[in-house]
Design a protein around this motif. Structure first.
Motif, PDB file in Angstrom:
ATOM      1  N   GLN A   3       0.836  -1.182   0.000  1.00 11.77           N
ATOM      2  CA  GLN A   3       0.000   0.000   0.000  1.00 11.77           C
ATOM      3  C   GLN A   3       0.880   1.245   0.000  1.00 11.77           C
ATOM      4  OE1 GLN A   3      -2.682  -2.127   3.223  1.00 11.77           O
ATOM      5  NE2 GLN A   3      -3.243   0.010   2.979  1.00 11.77           N
ATOM      6  N   THR A 145     -11.166   2.339  -2.442  1.00 15.85           N
ATOM      7  CA  THR A 145     -10.471   1.138  -2.898  1.00 15.85           C
ATOM      8  C   THR A 145      -9.168   1.502  -3.595  1.00 15.85           C
ATOM      9  OG1 THR A 145     -12.624   0.071  -3.173  1.00 15.85           O
ATOM     10  CG2 THR A 145     -10.748  -1.000  -4.215  1.00 15.85           C
ATOM     11  N   MET A 148      -6.467   2.134  -1.203  1.00 19.04           N
ATOM     12  CA  MET A 148      -5.914   0.911  -0.625  1.00 19.04           C
ATOM     13  C   MET A 148      -4.922   0.229  -1.570  1.00 19.04           C
ATOM     14  SD  MET A 148      -9.402  -0.667   1.021  1.00 19.04           S
ATOM     15  CE  MET A 148     -10.555   0.434   1.850  1.00 19.04           C
ATOM     16  N   VAL A 150      -5.717  -0.843  -4.678  1.00 19.75           N
ATOM     17  CA  VAL A 150      -6.431  -1.866  -5.443  1.00 19.75           C
ATOM     18  C   VAL A 150      -7.089  -1.220  -6.658  1.00 19.75           C
ATOM     19  CG1 VAL A 150      -8.315  -3.544  -5.411  1.00 19.75           C
ATOM     20  CG2 VAL A 150      -6.861  -3.259  -3.391  1.00 19.75           C
ATOM     21  N   LEU A 155     -12.917  -5.924  -8.145  1.00 22.37           N
ATOM     22  CA  LEU A 155     -12.973  -5.413  -6.779  1.00 22.37           C
ATOM     23  C   LEU A 155     -13.549  -3.997  -6.737  1.00 22.37           C
ATOM     24  CD1 LEU A 155      -9.619  -6.770  -5.298  1.00 22.37           C
ATOM     25  CD2 LEU A 155     -11.930  -7.703  -5.064  1.00 22.37           C
ATOM     26  N   ALA A 159     -16.818  -2.846  -4.612  1.00 18.10           N
ATOM     27  CA  ALA A 159     -16.833  -1.647  -3.764  1.00 18.10           C
ATOM     28  C   ALA A 159     -18.020  -0.760  -4.118  1.00 18.10           C
ATOM     29  CB  ALA A 159     -15.525  -0.876  -3.929  1.00 18.10           C
ATOM     30  N   ILE A 233     -14.544  -8.084  -0.313  1.00 15.54           N
ATOM     31  CA  ILE A 233     -13.827  -7.640   0.892  1.00 15.54           C
ATOM     32  C   ILE A 233     -12.571  -8.475   1.126  1.00 15.54           C
ATOM     33  CG2 ILE A 233     -13.967  -7.394   3.401  1.00 15.54           C
ATOM     34  CD1 ILE A 233     -16.901  -6.629   3.069  1.00 15.54           C
ATOM     35  N   LEU A 236      -9.304  -7.295  -0.538  1.00 16.47           N
ATOM     36  CA  LEU A 236      -8.634  -6.063  -0.122  1.00 16.47           C
ATOM     37  C   LEU A 236      -7.391  -6.386   0.699  1.00 16.47           C
ATOM     38  CD1 LEU A 236     -11.765  -4.001   1.003  1.00 16.47           C
ATOM     39  CD2 LEU A 236     -10.553  -3.866  -1.188  1.00 16.47           C
ATOM     40  N   CYS A 240      -6.958  -3.651   5.811  1.00 19.93           N
ATOM     41  CA  CYS A 240      -8.119  -2.809   5.509  1.00 19.93           C
ATOM     42  C   CYS A 240      -9.443  -3.534   5.692  1.00 19.93           C
ATOM     43  CB  CYS A 240      -8.034  -2.314   4.059  1.00 19.93           C
ATOM     44  SG  CYS A 240      -6.588  -1.294   3.698  1.00 19.93           S
ATOM     45  N   ARG A 241      -9.400  -4.854   5.792  1.00 23.04           N
ATOM     46  CA  ARG A 241     -10.656  -5.615   5.740  1.00 23.04           C
ATOM     47  C   ARG A 241     -11.540  -5.390   6.956  1.00 23.04           C
ATOM     48  NH1 ARG A 241      -7.644 -11.203   3.967  1.00 23.04           N
ATOM     49  NH2 ARG A 241      -6.657 -10.342   2.071  1.00 23.04           N
TER      50      ARG A 241
END
Length: 383
Positions: A3, A145, A148, A150, A155, A159, A233, A236, A240-241
């Protein structure tokens, strides 16, 4: 998954502090969920929230919302050109959009959603409610997202599903409160199918079994979207989850509480009890473990958001002209429990308390509110 951390180019520590102040005094969902996010996500999220909060206030309090929208898009032009105006939130946002390659379409869509609120837009069917929710909520899910690290389209789509689901929960919970402010977000077509005239009901907003069936139907749609969001989820970053899982389950539980009250969100407002929030803990923690996922197409109403991310990879220049989308440093030191289980419970409780504070702020007459966006640029900065 690595990240990235925010690397300021345009903003100063004082700008970032100003953004944190806005976050702490504003949205319950951003603030509470942020306490479960790593610093690498929290810092850019505060900058994102600050601009969104100012944009919402600017349009909502404007005598001419259309002019406010044009002014905000000019500010975004400057942000994406790498020449942000001398306003703390704009400078911080410029850092975020450049570093995380946030597509302009997402922020334009969010501003459009705020404009729909100010203009009193009508929502005839579920698709139109989804379109509204895509702008005011799915955009935020997509941008978070990206923060993060991603960018996978599947994904991003999940989101967006979560953002729309959470907005449907909000709508179902706030039927009476919205009606008191002259707003109706339930599909008007559904009301007519139940023998209710939407405009007449707004004049005298009372609960009835027919209205309850409309609220129940909306929450049933939300449940389907929460199930879709669950597919994402686990994809991720691990750190962060828990934060995203806490938001997902608390908002879904708001809908369940509406159901326990007989689908009556006119005479009372659903609140999740502390005991029930504690019972949600296993579900929140379970979200931290990956599960087998099934590829699902995006909602038609959020497809333009997913596509905007897909065609905007990291490293591609962001200086693009304004478009009309589709249709048109850590926080102040606080003691944190050492275990993630305790921290999740603490944050779930914060959601309720901060929600109440945010509700009171929204219901203030305009002359009592703080018109943040009306401040001079110098006042937006902290010296």
């Amino acid at each position: 998954m690595r990240q990235p951390s925010l690397s300021p180019r345009f903003s100063t520590p004082a700008d970032q502090a100003a953004c944190r102040d806005l976050l702490c005094g504003g949205s319950r969902s951003f603030y509470a969920a942020s306490l479960l996010l790593p610093r690498s996500v929290y810092e850019p999220a505060t900058a994102l929230y600050a601009f969104c909060r100012i944009a919402d206030d600017e349009i909502d309090l404007a005598d001419r919302p259309h002019d406010a929208v044009l002014a905000l898009r000019q500010r975004l032009d400057a942000v994406y050109a790498g020449r942000p105006m001398q306003i703390s939130a704009d400078r911080a946002l410029a850092d975020v959009v450049q570093q995380f390659a946030v597509p302009r379409t997402l922020l334009d869509a969010l501003i459009e959603g705020f404009a729909w609120d100010a203009e009193g837009r009508r929502y005839e069917d579920l698709s139109s409610v989804y379109a509204y929710s895509a702008r005011v909520a799915a955009t935020v899910g997509a941008m978070m997202t990206l923060l993060m690290g991603v960018r996978d389209p599947d994904l991003i789509a999940r989101a967006c599903d979560l953002g729309v689901a959470m907005q449907l929960s909000n709508i179902a919970r706030d039927v009476g409160e919205d009606a008191a402010n002259g707003r109706l977000y339930l599909p008007r077509q559904w009301l007519r199918e139940e023998g209710l005239d939407p405009d007449a009901w707004l004049v005298n907003p009372v609960w009835s079994p027919a209205l309850g069936r409309v609220v129940s139907r909306l929450l049933e749609a939300a449940e389907g979207l929460y199930a879709r969001a669950d597919q994402g989820i686990g994809g991720l970053p691990l750190r962060c989850r828990a934060g995203i899982g806490a938001a997902r389950h608390l908002y879904a539980e708001i809908g369940h509480e509406v159901g326990r009250r007989g689908w009556d969100s006119v005479r009372s407002r659903a609140v999740v009890s502390p005991r029930r929030k504690a019972q949600l803990l296993p579900r929140v923690l379970a979200a931290a473990f990956p599960r087998r996922t099934v590829a699902l197409p995006p909602l038609a109403e959020t497809l333009f958001l997913v596509e905007a991310v897909r065609v905007q990879p990291l490293g591609q220049p962001l200086g693009v002209p304004s478009m009309t989308p589709a249709s048109i440093n850590p926080p102040p030191v606080q003691a944190r429990p050492p275990k993630i289980e305790s921290r999740v419970v603490w944050v779930l409780d914060l959601f309720e308390r901060l929600e109440e504070r945010d509700r009171q702020r929204r219901n203030q007459p305009a002359w009592q509110g703080t018109r943040l966006s009306g401040m001079a640029p110098e006042a937006m900065s902290v010296d």
